[in-house]
Design a protein around this motif. Sequence first.
Motif, PDB file in Angstrom:
ATOM      1  N   GLY A  37       0.858  -1.188   0.000  1.00  0.00           N
ATOM      2  CA  GLY A  37       0.000   0.000   0.000  1.00  0.00           C
ATOM      3  C   GLY A  37       0.889   1.231   0.000  1.00  0.00           C
ATOM      4  N   THR A  39       0.849   3.717   2.200  1.00  0.00           N
ATOM      5  CA  THR A  39       1.185   4.237   3.540  1.00  0.00           C
ATOM      6  C   THR A  39       2.588   3.831   4.014  1.00  0.00           C
ATOM      7  OG1 THR A  39      -1.175   4.131   4.013  1.00  0.00           O
ATOM      8  CG2 THR A  39       0.275   4.537   5.881  1.00  0.00           C
ATOM      9  N   ASP A  67      -0.099 -10.161   2.374  1.00  0.00           N
ATOM     10  CA  ASP A  67      -1.075 -10.576   1.357  1.00  0.00           C
ATOM     11  C   ASP A  67      -0.512 -10.460  -0.057  1.00  0.00           C
ATOM     12  OD1 ASP A  67      -0.942  -7.824   1.377  1.00  0.00           O
ATOM     13  OD2 ASP A  67      -3.051  -7.485   1.826  1.00  0.00           O
ATOM     14  N   ILE A 133      -4.318   0.233   6.692  1.00  0.00           N
ATOM     15  CA  ILE A 133      -5.746  -0.047   6.892  1.00  0.00           C
ATOM     16  C   ILE A 133      -6.511   0.429   5.659  1.00  0.00           C
ATOM     17  CG2 ILE A 133      -6.133   2.153   8.125  1.00  0.00           C
ATOM     18  CD1 ILE A 133      -8.185   0.621   9.903  1.00  0.00           C
ATOM     19  N   GLY A 134      -7.498  -0.354   5.258  1.00  0.00           N
ATOM     20  CA  GLY A 134      -8.345   0.065   4.138  1.00  0.00           C
ATOM     21  C   GLY A 134      -9.416   1.024   4.639  1.00  0.00           C
ATOM     22  N   HIS A 138     -10.355  -2.778   6.521  1.00  0.00           N
ATOM     23  CA  HIS A 138      -9.660  -4.053   6.305  1.00  0.00           C
ATOM     24  C   HIS A 138      -8.190  -3.963   6.699  1.00  0.00           C
ATOM     25  CE1 HIS A 138      -8.691  -2.995   1.834  1.00  0.00           C
ATOM     26  NE2 HIS A 138      -7.560  -3.005   2.467  1.00  0.00           N
ATOM     27  N   GLY A 140      -4.550  -6.282   5.960  1.00  0.00           N
ATOM     28  CA  GLY A 140      -4.199  -7.249   4.927  1.00  0.00           C
ATOM     29  C   GLY A 140      -5.302  -7.142   3.889  1.00  0.00           C
ATOM     30  N   PHE A 141      -5.821  -8.286   3.464  1.00  0.00           N
ATOM     31  CA  PHE A 141      -7.017  -8.264   2.609  1.00  0.00           C
ATOM     32  C   PHE A 141      -8.193  -8.899   3.361  1.00  0.00           C
ATOM     33  CE2 PHE A 141      -4.737  -7.591  -1.646  1.00  0.00           C
ATOM     34  CZ  PHE A 141      -5.330  -6.349  -1.853  1.00  0.00           C
ATOM     35  N   ASN A 165      -7.962   0.348  -5.150  1.00  0.00           N
ATOM     36  CA  ASN A 165      -6.665  -0.074  -5.675  1.00  0.00           C
ATOM     37  C   ASN A 165      -6.594   0.004  -7.205  1.00  0.00           C
ATOM     38  OD1 ASN A 165      -5.782  -0.435  -3.095  1.00  0.00           O
ATOM     39  ND2 ASN A 165      -6.126  -2.639  -3.044  1.00  0.00           N
ATOM     40  N   LYS A 202      -9.045   7.931   5.944  1.00  0.00           N
ATOM     41  CA  LYS A 202      -8.937   6.792   6.867  1.00  0.00           C
ATOM     42  C   LYS A 202      -9.634   7.093   8.200  1.00  0.00           C
ATOM     43  CE  LYS A 202      -6.601   4.382   3.933  1.00  0.00           C
ATOM     44  NZ  LYS A 202      -5.176   4.086   3.938  1.00  0.00           N
TER      45      LYS A 202
HETATM   46  N1  GLP Z   1      -3.958  -5.077   1.007  1.00  0.00           N
HETATM   47  C1  GLP Z   1      -3.565  -3.712   1.145  1.00  0.00           C
HETATM   48  C2  GLP Z   1      -3.617  -3.334   2.615  1.00  0.00           C
HETATM   49  O1  GLP Z   1      -2.635  -4.082   3.314  1.00  0.00           O
HETATM   50  C3  GLP Z   1      -3.401  -1.848   2.781  1.00  0.00           C
HETATM   51  O2  GLP Z   1      -3.388  -1.518   4.146  1.00  0.00           O
HETATM   52  C4  GLP Z   1      -4.490  -1.094   2.067  1.00  0.00           C
HETATM   53  C5  GLP Z   1      -4.405   0.410   2.237  1.00  0.00           C
HETATM   54  O3  GLP Z   1      -3.497   0.959   1.328  1.00  0.00           O
HETATM   55  P1  GLP Z   1      -2.973   2.441   1.326  1.00  0.00           P
HETATM   56  O4  GLP Z   1      -1.879   2.487   2.328  1.00  0.00           O
HETATM   57  O5  GLP Z   1      -2.465   2.648  -0.067  1.00  0.00           O
HETATM   58  O6  GLP Z   1      -4.109   3.320   1.668  1.00  0.00           O
HETATM   59  O7  GLP Z   1      -4.380  -1.412   0.685  1.00  0.00           O
HETATM   60  C6  GLP Z   1      -4.423  -2.777   0.296  1.00  0.00           C
HETATM   61  O8  GLP Z   1      -5.743  -3.178   0.213  1.00  0.00           O
END
Ligand code: GLP
Length: 263
Positions: A37, A39, A67, A133-134, A138, A140-141, A165, A202
């Motif tokens: 991700g 972050t 994941d 975190i999604g 979420h 991970g997934f 994504n 978030k």
């Molecule tokens: N599987 C990954 C997660 O592990 C991640 O935390 C999330 C958030 O990503 P970002 O940090 O880009 O907001 O994206 C994906 O779905």
Amino acid sequence: MQIVILKNSAEVAEYGANIFIKQLGKKPDSVLGLATGSTPVSLYQSLIRANKEQLISFKEVTSFNLDEYLGLEGTHPQSYRYFMNQQLFEHVDINKANTHVPPGDAENPIEACVGYEERIEAAGGIDIQLLGIGRNGHIGFNEPSSGLMSRTRVKTLTKATIDDNARFFAEDEYQPHLSITMGIGTILDARKVVLLATGENKADAILATVEGALTAACPASALQLHKNAVLVIDEAAASKLSDCDFYKHIEAENQKLLARLAK
Ligand SMILES: N[C@@H]1[C@@H](O)[C@H](O)[C@@H](COP(=O)(O)O)O[C@@H]1O
């Protein structure tokens, strides 16, 4: 849950990186749980710098990623294996043979999930697990409705996650809708968990994680059960929490106590 609220994403990355730097100082052969991700990217950059400055070494490290997309080979630019190679592994002194990402191209994904759990166990378990975190909570997934005791398995992605994504995939490119992910139970088994979150998008997920009920509807709320979980978040991600001043006060008191004990 320890809640650390910092000004911005740069401070979040630095704070998070220092936790990992300290961990590697204390235990050079740590088993790290890693995340993808956007972050954690700056945190990885800090770790790369610390490695180049010889403050830390990854020579004895073993790593397990959370994941992977099911259906992508590790050489695919959108695969998480490729991401990890690009963002961290190729820039530090880690032995790639000791880095593990769930195999997105496994012929039998169900067996591959069992094998992944066995490898984590054989390595002695995860010392410290990094998480993002999604927007839907979420980790991970593990999408909403994931079992709170779940182990590594195949998970179907929600439309919200696929949409979030989609920015990483070209318009005409195949975007997987399945994944292999460590389970929530797998994550909770890590001896320490560090979740990073930045940005206003978030804030709802952080609110549900910290102040919401323990529920599969927000997978990250399972961290309420963890003995040693720290949330490192910026003001924007913290903006919906009911009492940020109280959380900041707790953290200041924690730091004072630690400073007194260190004398
Ligand atoms: N599987 C990954 C997660 O592990 C991640 O935390 C999330 C958030 O990503 P970002 O940090 O880009 O907001 O994206 C994906 O779905």
